[in-house]
Design an enzyme around this catalytic site. Structure first.
Site, mmCIF file in Angstrom:
data_model
loop_
_atom_site.group_PDB
_atom_site.id
_atom_site.type_symbol
_atom_site.label_atom_id
_atom_site.label_comp_id
_atom_site.label_asym_id
_atom_site.label_seq_id
_atom_site.Cartn_x
_atom_site.Cartn_y
_atom_site.Cartn_z
ATOM 1 N N CYS A 1 0.744 -1.338 0.122
ATOM 2 C CA CYS A 1 0.056 0.077 -0.128
ATOM 3 C C CYS A 1 0.840 1.121 0.099
ATOM 4 O O CYS A 1 1.597 1.622 -0.999
ATOM 5 C CB CYS A 1 -1.012 -0.015 1.235
ATOM 6 S SG CYS A 1 -2.266 0.943 0.953
ATOM 7 N N HIS B 1 -4.068 -4.935 0.320
ATOM 8 C CA HIS B 1 -3.774 -5.413 1.306
ATOM 9 C C HIS B 1 -3.886 -6.863 1.439
ATOM 10 O O HIS B 1 -5.026 -7.396 1.546
ATOM 11 C CB HIS B 1 -4.770 -4.910 2.487
ATOM 12 C CG HIS B 1 -4.271 -3.516 2.845
ATOM 13 N ND1 HIS B 1 -4.745 -2.857 3.859
ATOM 14 C CD2 HIS B 1 -3.673 -2.303 2.290
ATOM 15 C CE1 HIS B 1 -4.459 -1.727 4.127
ATOM 16 N NE2 HIS B 1 -3.806 -1.474 3.124
ATOM 17 N N GLU C 1 -3.072 -9.205 3.510
ATOM 18 C CA GLU C 1 -3.503 -9.839 4.768
ATOM 19 C C GLU C 1 -5.173 -10.123 4.737
ATOM 20 O O GLU C 1 -5.592 -11.031 5.381
ATOM 21 C CB GLU C 1 -2.977 -9.289 5.859
ATOM 22 C CG GLU C 1 -3.792 -8.189 6.317
ATOM 23 C CD GLU C 1 -4.100 -6.965 5.617
ATOM 24 O OE1 GLU C 1 -4.963 -6.227 5.943
ATOM 25 O OE2 GLU C 1 -3.187 -6.835 4.765
#
Length: 374
Positions: free
Chosen positions: A258, A345, A347
């Protein structure tokens, strides 16, 4: 006999003078920031506590918010990071058995000012059409002229450096100290789940404040470097460019997510730009240009990497991922270096886990580096 008081009136005013009236949620007060919207249907607590949202008023496009309450372990940082919250239907009651409180209680604990019972569809259409803009929410000031005056004074996100406001003040460790894989994390607003994804793969992490001198980072003798997500305008982070450039140039693997992705580009001479209204949600389609496979991704960013500049430097930077909606750059690899980054992102807290392979990729690159160094 129970006497119910009427809900407190709240105002939402955009910088162009558009006014919405609704009901106050959270605490009574006044708050301001850049207004943006998130398209996720679940995961609101993870979104509220994502440091990348610092300085922003968040609008949920999902109609019902609060019906599964809150749970402490869902927090992605030390507390709520959004400046304020806007939704259509706000539930003060919840039904999740694992929940430890209502969202109203959670907002009161975290001092969140919000507004509900407004036409969020009309608001989101306005943002999509006219672009990101500043806004103010107040349940204590009813003078609309005064609120408009206050919102006009809110700083523009373009040119605003915010990462240093959410970065850790002190170094700390995550993972198994006995691990043979050491990763130095440069924290510009890192989410806890990102650290967990690395630690679960056997890495021992030392998390450094964003303004840590390069010499101190290198002194830990890590096997790889990670540059985190975070808020604000990456082009305003002059202090980060030489450090990130040094991490890219190092022979050890480096991974950025990011804001980290944007810093990898800036440190390589590729400019960033303010997007019209950004990408925020858990349903953004991305194509992996190497494998040809699509990924549904979790995203939160209002700035992007210049596609024109990337395409003019394909001898230096390889495009690895691209957004299927608007063709924006979602991933790059620095040619001749062990450095790669993605805009989204992986995750995915909250969101789908399609992209968690990127953490495996990073760990494997570190193991290959260590084996070659023997």
């Amino acid at each position: 006999m129970n006497i119910q008081t009427a809900p407190k009136v709240a105002h939402l005013i955009l910088e162009d003078g558009t006014i919405f009236k609704g009901q106050s949620i959270g605490i009574e007060g006044t708050t301001s920031g850049e207004i943006c919207f998130n398209t996720g249907m679940t995961g609101y607590q993870e979104v509220f506590t994502d440091p990348s949202y610092f300085g922003q008023i968040l609008v949920s496009t999902n109609v019902h918010i609060g019906n599964y309450g809150s749970m402490a372990e869902d927090d992605q940082s030390d507390g709520v990071k959004i400046s304020g919250f806007v939704c259509r239907n706000f539930s003060k009651h919840y039904s999740r058995q694992l929940g430890d409180g209502s969202l109203q209680d959670y907002f009161e604990k975290n001092q969140v000012v919000g507004i509900s019972n407004i036409d969020t569809r009309a608001l989101v259409r306005k943002i999509r059409t006219e672009g990101a803009m500043n806004a103010i929410i107040s349940s204590e000031i009813s003078d609309e002229k005064e609120l408009l005056k206050l919102v006009k004074a809110v700083p523009n996100m373009d040119g605003l450096e915010l990462a240093s406001k959410v970065s850790t003040e002190d170094t700390y460790f995550v993972g198994d100290p006995e691990s043979t894989i050491k990763i130095a994390v440069l924290d510009y607003g890192v989410k806890r789940s990102i650290l967990q994804c690395l630690a679960e793969r056997g890495a021992y992490l030392k998390v450094f404040p964003g303004k840590t001198p390069l010499e101190e980072i290198m002194a830990w003798e890590a096997d790889g470097f990670f540059v985190s997500n975070g808020p604000g305008d990456p082009a305003a982070m002059d202090y980060a460019f030489p450090v990130v450039r040094a991490l890219i140039d190092d022979e050890r693997p480096a991974f950025g997510i990011c804001l980290g992705h944007q810093l990898f580009a800036l440190a390589s001479g590729i400019p960033t730009y303010k997007m019209h209204h950004g990408h925020r949600g858990v349903n953004h389609p991305v194509i992996n240009t190497k494998s040809g496979l699509g990924e549904i991704t979790s995203q939160n960013h209002g700035f992007g990497v210049s596609p024109d500049a990337i395409n003019a430097n394909l001898d230096k930077i390889e495009i690895t991922h691209q957004n299927l909606n608007d063709k924006t750059i979602e991933g790059i690899r620095i040619i001749g270096k062990h450095a790669f980054s993605v805009q989204y992102h992986p995750e995915a807290s909250a969101g789908p886990h399609d992209s968690r392979y990127l953490f495996d990729q990073f760990i494997n690159e570190i193991l290959n580096y260590k084996n070659q160094s023997l």
